[in-house]
Design an enzyme around this catalytic site. Structure first.
Site, PDB file in Angstrom:
ATOM      1  CG  ASP A  36     -32.616  88.611  44.180  1.00  0.00           C
ATOM      2  OD1 ASP A  36     -32.031  87.547  44.454  1.00  0.00           O
ATOM      3  OD2 ASP A  36     -32.058  89.721  44.189  1.00  0.00           O
ATOM      4  CG  HIS A  67     -31.636  84.128  45.574  1.00  0.00           C
ATOM      5  ND1 HIS A  67     -31.029  85.233  46.147  1.00  0.00           N
ATOM      6  CD2 HIS A  67     -32.024  83.338  46.612  1.00  0.00           C
ATOM      7  CE1 HIS A  67     -31.062  85.117  47.460  1.00  0.00           C
ATOM      8  NE2 HIS A  67     -31.680  83.984  47.769  1.00  0.00           N
ATOM      9  CG  ASP A 181     -27.350  87.400  46.278  1.00  0.00           C
ATOM     10  OD1 ASP A 181     -27.106  88.557  45.908  1.00  0.00           O
ATOM     11  OD2 ASP A 181     -28.495  86.885  46.247  1.00  0.00           O
ATOM     12  N   GLY A 182     -24.948  89.625  47.784  1.00  0.00           N
ATOM     13  CA  GLY A 182     -25.213  90.702  48.732  1.00  0.00           C
ATOM     14  C   GLY A 182     -23.948  91.146  49.431  1.00  0.00           C
ATOM     15  N   GLY A 183     -23.670  92.440  49.297  1.00  0.00           N
ATOM     16  CA  GLY A 183     -22.561  93.015  50.045  1.00  0.00           C
ATOM     17  C   GLY A 183     -21.182  92.702  49.495  1.00  0.00           C
ATOM     18  N   GLY A 203     -24.314  93.895  42.658  1.00  0.00           N
ATOM     19  CA  GLY A 203     -25.446  94.808  42.744  1.00  0.00           C
ATOM     20  C   GLY A 203     -24.984  96.200  43.085  1.00  0.00           C
ATOM     21  CB  SER A 204     -26.499  98.667  45.362  1.00  0.00           C
ATOM     22  OG  SER A 204     -26.500  97.827  46.504  1.00  0.00           O
TER      23      SER A 204
HETATM   24  C1  DX5 Z   1     -30.259  89.849  47.614  1.00  0.00           C
HETATM   25  C2  DX5 Z   1     -30.111  91.076  46.739  1.00  0.00           C
HETATM   26  C3  DX5 Z   1     -28.876  91.030  45.878  1.00  0.00           C
HETATM   27  C4  DX5 Z   1     -28.193  92.340  45.833  1.00  0.00           C
HETATM   28  C5  DX5 Z   1     -26.784  92.240  45.313  1.00  0.00           C
HETATM   29  O1  DX5 Z   1     -30.545  88.683  46.903  1.00  0.00           O
HETATM   30  O2  DX5 Z   1     -31.225  91.302  45.975  1.00  0.00           O
HETATM   31  O3  DX5 Z   1     -29.044  90.394  44.647  1.00  0.00           O
HETATM   32  O4  DX5 Z   1     -28.867  93.350  45.159  1.00  0.00           O
HETATM   33  O5  DX5 Z   1     -25.890  92.795  46.102  1.00  0.00           O
HETATM   34  P1  DX5 Z   1     -25.683  94.315  46.577  1.00  0.00           P
HETATM   35  O6  DX5 Z   1     -26.827  95.160  46.099  1.00  0.00           O
HETATM   36  O7  DX5 Z   1     -25.578  94.207  48.062  1.00  0.00           O
HETATM   37  O8  DX5 Z   1     -24.378  94.738  45.937  1.00  0.00           O
HETATM   38 ZN    ZN Z   2     -30.175  87.034  45.187  1.00  0.00          ZN
END
Ligand code: DX5
Ligand code: ZN
Length: 235
Positions: A36, A67, A181-183, A203-204
């Site tokens: 990112d 990204h 991406d995300g969630g 991610g998290s």
């Molecule tokens: C937005 C965020 C993601 C994110 C990944 O671009 O920076 O890359 O950390 O998804 P989560 O953390 O929501 O699992």
């Molecule tokens: Zn991203």
């Protein structure tokens, strides 16, 4: 349908131990390092220096997808574009619509694949002409608002939009990669896959779920390994 791939979001790694953490996901067989880039303006956060990425690229063969969450993507492409590992560079359509073809051409001139990012509430129809004219290689759907770490995701919205994108592609042309991406979570990944998404940025909520950087490293490794297995079993 292209194979399902996973990206590890480096924002979730231990930033004073990038080499160790990159090697871990590389050994696990992650397909991409998801990077990112943020300018503190397009989104309320700062991202990563090109110098850090260049060093990272020197210790891994893992492909990267970039990204760009910035107001000036052309400047960012100049800064990061020479890194060989980068396969995809994705840019938000929001704020860049007027210059989008110039930006895409700049990405392709570097030998990279060009992707468009849609914010959660940006409609899929904005992609119609780009797909009709085979301008892009990938689409990235944001499952959360960009640049804000902990927040509620909207998987239903992503699911519906991915189906709309499939309809567009069925009529007008194909894409290499459709990302979320995300969630992305263990509860939603299978359904998102059924909607046509074939790359998950982890991610998290998935790969790094339950990780606490203050815990012993060995404990976190076990968790990351088991999270990755769990994700792969779900798609
Ligand atoms: C937005 C965020 C993601 C994110 C990944 O671009 O920076 O890359 O950390 O998804 P989560 O953390 O929501 O699992
Ligand atoms: Zn991203």
């Amino acid at each position: 349908m292209n194979k399902i791939t996973f990206g590890s979001s480096i924002i979730c790694m231990d930033h004073i131990n990038f080499e160790r953490d990159v090697k871990l996901v590389e050994n696990l067989g992650i397909d991409f390092l998801h990077l990112d880039v943020m300018d503190g303006n397009f989104v309320p956060r700062y991202g990563i220096y090109p110098e850090i990425l260049k060093r990272m690229a020197s210790i891994t063969d893992t492909k990267m997808d970039l990204h760009l969450m910035v107001n000036n993507p052309e400047f960012a492409i100049d800064q990061f574009g020479s890194i060989d590992n980068i396969e995809y560079i994705s840019v938000h359509i929001e704020k860049n619509e007027t210059n989008i073809l110039r930006i895409i051409d700049k990405i392709k001139a570097l030998g990279k694949k060009a992707g468009i990012v849609l914010n959660l509430y940006t409609p899929v129809i904005v992609l119609e002409e780009l797909i009709k004219h085979s301008e892009i290689d990938s689409v990235l759907f944001m499952g959360i608002h960009p640049g804000v770490l902990i927040q509620q995701s909207r998987p239903q919205t992503v699911y519906r939009k991915a189906q709309e994108l499939n309809d567009l592609c069925a009529q007008f042309g194909s894409l290499d990669m459709i990302q979320c991406d995300g969630g992305v979570s263990f509860d939603t990944i299978s359904t998102l896959k059924d909607s046509g998404i074939n790359n998950f940025v982890c991610g998290s909520s998935t790969l790094y779920k339950g990780i606490n950087l203050d815990n012993p490293w060995e404990e976190n490794v076990l968790k990351i390994e088991s999270n990755f297995k769990k994700m792969k079993a779900l798609v």
